[in-house]
Write an enzyme that holds these catalytic residues in place. Structure first.
Site, mmCIF file in Angstrom:
data_model
loop_
_atom_site.group_PDB
_atom_site.id
_atom_site.type_symbol
_atom_site.label_atom_id
_atom_site.label_comp_id
_atom_site.label_asym_id
_atom_site.label_seq_id
_atom_site.Cartn_x
_atom_site.Cartn_y
_atom_site.Cartn_z
ATOM 1 N N ASP A 35 -40.722 -0.371 -55.996
ATOM 2 C CA ASP A 35 -42.132 -0.008 -55.999
ATOM 3 C C ASP A 35 -42.686 -0.195 -57.406
ATOM 4 O O ASP A 35 -42.069 0.240 -58.387
ATOM 5 C CB ASP A 35 -42.305 1.442 -55.567
ATOM 6 N N ASP A 46 -48.155 -0.914 -55.604
ATOM 7 C CA ASP A 46 -48.956 0.210 -55.139
ATOM 8 C C ASP A 46 -50.430 0.029 -55.516
ATOM 9 O O ASP A 46 -50.745 -0.248 -56.680
ATOM 10 C CB ASP A 46 -48.400 1.490 -55.768
ATOM 11 N N GLU A 68 -49.982 -3.754 -51.912
ATOM 12 C CA GLU A 68 -50.639 -2.724 -51.096
ATOM 13 C C GLU A 68 -52.113 -2.709 -51.482
ATOM 14 O O GLU A 68 -52.451 -2.494 -52.650
ATOM 15 C CB GLU A 68 -50.021 -1.348 -51.338
ATOM 16 N N HIS A 116 -44.445 5.883 -45.883
ATOM 17 C CA HIS A 116 -44.416 7.227 -46.454
ATOM 18 C C HIS A 116 -45.789 7.881 -46.503
ATOM 19 O O HIS A 116 -45.877 9.091 -46.757
ATOM 20 C CB HIS A 116 -43.823 7.172 -47.866
ATOM 21 N N ASP A 117 -46.841 7.129 -46.259
ATOM 22 C CA ASP A 117 -48.204 7.660 -46.279
ATOM 23 C C ASP A 117 -48.809 7.806 -44.890
ATOM 24 O O ASP A 117 -49.980 8.186 -44.771
ATOM 25 C CB ASP A 117 -49.112 6.742 -47.110
#
Length: 590
Positions: A99, A207, A266, A339-340
């Site tokens: 990430d 991210d 993302e 995860h979100d």
């Protein structure tokens, strides 16, 4: 014809390390725990492991607030252990994607500490600092530089008393935004990325990377009725220099690398047209993007705290538009959860009576689209949403901040807020992976950092690994189909029955072969007339083979692939998936 990129036939698995596997009994998952599960992931058929942040961090946002990009937080392990993980993955023919969180750092990062130390600090301009202004929100003097709200509730600005200025934080106040307008910031980020690639990492999931370019005038955002803060996103979603920055990153970090790497951006708020530009190989920016359109369809009035029913026609319209838009240039990423997001089977399927069938059906529908599929940990087991009884059971800063604001400023009761956050909160996906039926689901010998879902006695890896009919082994079949059948990785996509509210249907085709994918998103039997699935030159699907299905095969079938006859309608049981293959004349034009 040139060979397709390797990631067209690859499957990525996301590990949220805090909740994956705990090796030392402190209740928090770690790198050593991941190392102990690599054979499990290899058995599943995974090509790439995407590792959510394990960098040094105060853990304000579970590691997405980074205080040192080039070290591992002790709660997760060490750099030596990460090197061991890289080597162990490579030995199994798998890759590691880290990430990359570079829209913001932690406020405890040395860069920010130096930036806030003095108005004349060489790093002052590494972050977005602005003086207070008057006559803005409520007319109060000395108010925030603009009216933007934070994604985690409250204003997007935090006042620093020592310097008398505000700094921008689009997320937590402990996550100040980096100023990418500063070339020294970009150079430092690229240097760090190269350091990781030299260490053996195989790419990055970036991210909120489309937030890094901001309108430097930082104008006020539009105010929705009843809201305390403006929407600043028009000034930072895919901002004015975003393509320049991503191309520069590619040139400085990836262009001269000889091995196969993966870059995933993302990008909240990205459009299909934007994604084509970001992922067009000729532009040299990123390989694919994560978009959020389909996971916002059940947000009433654009708010995840106002969940509403999902219409299948809306889902087909959204995913179909992305399939069509990226058919000729660029590439799709495919996912139900991460995860979100809430757990896929609870959100898109039926986590009650038809739990197992709908979990399998969702796997088949998603993975047989054109794009690279992503599996979020536990999804391959059919893990479901969690029931949290009180606000003290939650760990997610987004929920905790919303609860505080809603109960103290918006007049909502505790019960109202808990009911609103239950379906779509991020902690649904962050409960520990359910490995077996023992205490704490085999996740940890200590007290887990967040509660384990009580249904681990029924849903867990130990009971599924050797069960040929389990959700886990169905995922293995779906993954193997992508690995072995070019029509899955490279075939054209054609959405069928776009206005049907129960059946999701599409065709994948290459010269010489075609797949028909049918999924029943309901708990009643559905009948699919041939006219709905036949093209203008088709006569029938009679004699096609059933290559994948989530219902037991007929009693008399002993062959690897069942031959099916479709003289009239195709019947689909509740939450049934059927994938049919037929051979076509090889001279067909794609």
């Amino acid at each position: 014809m040139s060979a397709s990129p390797w990631f067209h036939s690859a499957v990525v698995y996301q590990v949220y390390p805090r909740s994956f596997a705990d090796s030392n009994g402190d209740g928090i998952g770690d790198i050593r725990g991941i190392l102990g599960k690599l054979d499990y992931l290899h058995r599943l058929g995974i090509d790439v492991l995407w590792l959510s942040p394990v960098y040094a961090s105060p853990q304000d946002d579970n590691g997405y607030d980074i205080s040192n990009y080039q070290d591992i937080d002790p709660i997760f392990g060490s750099l030596d252990e990460l090197d061991e993980l890289i080597a162990a993955l490579h030995c199994r023919g798998m890759k590691l994607v880290m990430d990359l969180v570079v829209n913001h750092t932690s406020d405890e990062h040395p860069w920010f500490r130096e930036s806030r130390s003095s108005m004349t600090s060489p790093k002052r301009d590494w972050y977005w600092w602005r003086p207070a202004r008057e006559n803005t929100i409520g007319g109060a003097p000395g108010a925030e530089p603009n009216n933007w709200g934070s994604a985690f509730s409250g204003p997007a600005w935090r006042y620093d008393a020592d310097s008398g200025e505000y700094y921008l934080h689009l997320f937590s106040a402990k996550q100040p935004d980096l100023n990418w307008e500063n070339a020294h910031v970009r150079a430092a980020v690229y240097e760090m990325m190269n350091w990781w690639l030299d260490r053996g990492v195989d790419g990055f999931r970036m991210d909120v990377i489309n937030f890094i370019s901001k309108d430097t005038s930082l104008p006020d955002g539009p105010m929705a009725e009843g809201m305390h803060y403006g929407n600043g996103s028009p000034s930072y979603i895919s901002g004015p220099r975003i393509h320049e920055f991503l191309h520069e990153m590619h040139q400085q970090v990836f262009a001269d690398r000889e091995r196969d790497l993966l870059t995933v951006g993302e990008m909240p708020g990205v459009t299909v047209q934007d994604a084509v530009a970001f992922t067009d190989p000729a532009r040299a920016e990123v390989d694919m993007v994560f978009q959020f359109e389909h996971v916002a369809l059940d947000h009433k009035d654009g708010s995840k705290w106002l969940p509403g029913p999902l219409k299948l026609t809306d889902l087909k319209s959204s995913l179909g538009r992305w399939q069509e838009g990226l058919a000729e240039r660029g590439w799709n990423s495919l996912y139900w959860g991460n995860h979100d997001q809430a757990r896929a089977v609870s959100r898109f399927g039926d986590d009650g009576e038809y739990w197992e069938l709908s979990a399998k059906m969702l796997a088949g529908i998603l993975h047989l689209h054109r794009g690279t599929p992503y599996i979020y940990q536990g999804e391959e087991l059919g893990m479901t949403n969690m029931s949290f009884a009180t606000i003290s059971d939650y760990r997610d800063i987004e929920v905790l901040n919303h609860h505080l604001e809603a109960t103290t400023q918006l007049g909502h009761t505790d019960a109202q807020v808990l009911a609103a956050v239950a379906p779509l909160n991020r902690d649904n996906a962050r409960t520990p992976v359910q490995w077996d039926t023992t205490i704490n689901a085999g996740f940890s010998a200590g007290t887990p950092w967040i509660a384990v879902n009580p249904n681990h006695h029924r849903i867990n890896a130990a009971t599924q690994l050797d069960d040929p009919h389990s959700v886990f082994n169905f995922y293995r079949q779906v993954i193997e189909l992508r690995h072995t059948d070019p029509v899955v990785s490279e075939g054209d996509f054609n959405m069928l029955m776009p206005r049907d509210e129960q059946v999701y249907a599409f065709r994948r085709s290459l010269p010489g072969t075609e797949l028909l994918v049918l999924g029943n998103f309901s708990d009643t039997v559905q009948s699919v007339p041939p006219a709905q699935i036949l093209g203008p030159q088709d006569t029938s699907w009679e004699g096609a083979e059933l290559v994948l299905g989530n219902y037991p095969k007929t009693d008399g079938d002993q062959t690897a692939h069942q031959q099916v006859t479709v003289p009239a309608a195709i019947s689909l049981h509740p939450w049934e998936l059927k994938v049919l293959r037929r051979r076509l004349p090889s001279s067909g034009v794609r």
